[in-house]
Design a protein around this motif. Structure first.
Motif, PDB file in Angstrom:
ATOM      1  N   ALA A  63      50.785  -4.704  77.006  1.00  0.00           N
ATOM      2  CA  ALA A  63      50.488  -4.602  75.569  1.00  0.00           C
ATOM      3  C   ALA A  63      49.447  -5.641  75.173  1.00  0.00           C
ATOM      4  CB  ALA A  63      51.766  -4.782  74.750  1.00  0.00           C
ATOM      5  N   MET A  89      55.627  -0.085  73.044  1.00  0.00           N
ATOM      6  CA  MET A  89      55.202  -1.345  73.672  1.00  0.00           C
ATOM      7  C   MET A  89      55.890  -2.565  73.054  1.00  0.00           C
ATOM      8  SD  MET A  89      53.359  -0.094  76.040  1.00  0.00           S
ATOM      9  CE  MET A  89      52.452  -1.427  76.811  1.00  0.00           C
ATOM     10  N   ARG A 111      48.140   1.152  77.233  1.00  0.00           N
ATOM     11  CA  ARG A 111      49.264   2.000  76.821  1.00  0.00           C
ATOM     12  C   ARG A 111      49.668   2.866  77.998  1.00  0.00           C
ATOM     13  NH1 ARG A 111      47.540   7.098  75.680  1.00  0.00           N
ATOM     14  NH2 ARG A 111      45.325   7.352  75.235  1.00  0.00           N
TER      15      ARG A 111
END
Length: 195
Positions: free
Chosen positions: A115, A89, A120
């Motif tokens: 993020a 990320m 995720r």
């Protein structure tokens, strides 16, 4: 020519030849003792380029040449960066190698927004399975490729799928990239990306 003259001539020639051999041996020995040895293979190595990209996925040297092979290697590297971003990320490298590429910057912004939301990625890996021969013109390159995209689900901090952020994968998608050679950093940058 009488025998005495012939003997003197032969002795003189033999003496001169022996002296020449002795002198050449001496000068060769002196030269070997005093001169540095010649390098059998002259150095043709290029100066080492400063590293680019994240430490865990630096840009490979083969992606830093201004030719078709370098352009192809850069596209493969950029796809690897996209896949890396899905796991860490960190979209900064995507922006680093974008030169006004709207799609590259959009992808980076999506990662940054996700993020910040604590999301995720589960899946979504891009795989190139065919890359066409890059078309090079001065300091630009165009590269067409075929890719597969695994199904992708965004999950929240608890691991639950985020509503509306599940995407079906695709097989044998057609994509392309336009690149610009940046002389200052000896690398390609993406000016356009179509996935």
């Amino acid at each position: 020519m009488d025998d005495v003259t012939r003997r003197w001539t032969l002795r003189l020639v033999a003496g001169l030849a022996a002296g020449a051999v002795a002198l050449s041996g001496c000068s060769e020995r002196e030269a070997n003792d005093t001169l540095p040895e010649a390098d059998a293979s002259p150095s043709t190595s290029e100066p080492e380029l400063p590293p680019l990209g994240p430490p865990d996925l630096p840009m490979p040297a083969e992606a830093r040449t201004q030719d078709a092979a370098g352009a192809e290697a850069f596209v493969r590297y950029y796809i690897d960066l996209i896949n890396r971003t899905s796991t860490v990320m960190d979209a900064a490298p995507l922006r680093e190698f974008s030169n006004g590429c709207a799609e590259c910057d959009r992808i980076a912004s999506d990662y940054e927004s996700d993020a910040a939301s604590g999301y995720r990625y589960d899946g979504g890996k891009l795989t190139l399975h065919q890359v066409g021969k890059p078309l090079i013109s001065n300091s630009t390159a165009e590269v067409a490729f075929r890719f597969n995209l695994e199904p992708l689900t965004l999950v929240d901090a608890d691991g639950a799928p985020v509503p509306g952020l599940t995407f079906a994968g695709s097989e044998d998608g057609l994509g392309s990239a336009a690149l610009q050679w940046i002389e200052l950093s000896s690398c390609w940058r993406a000016t356009q990306l179509d996935l």
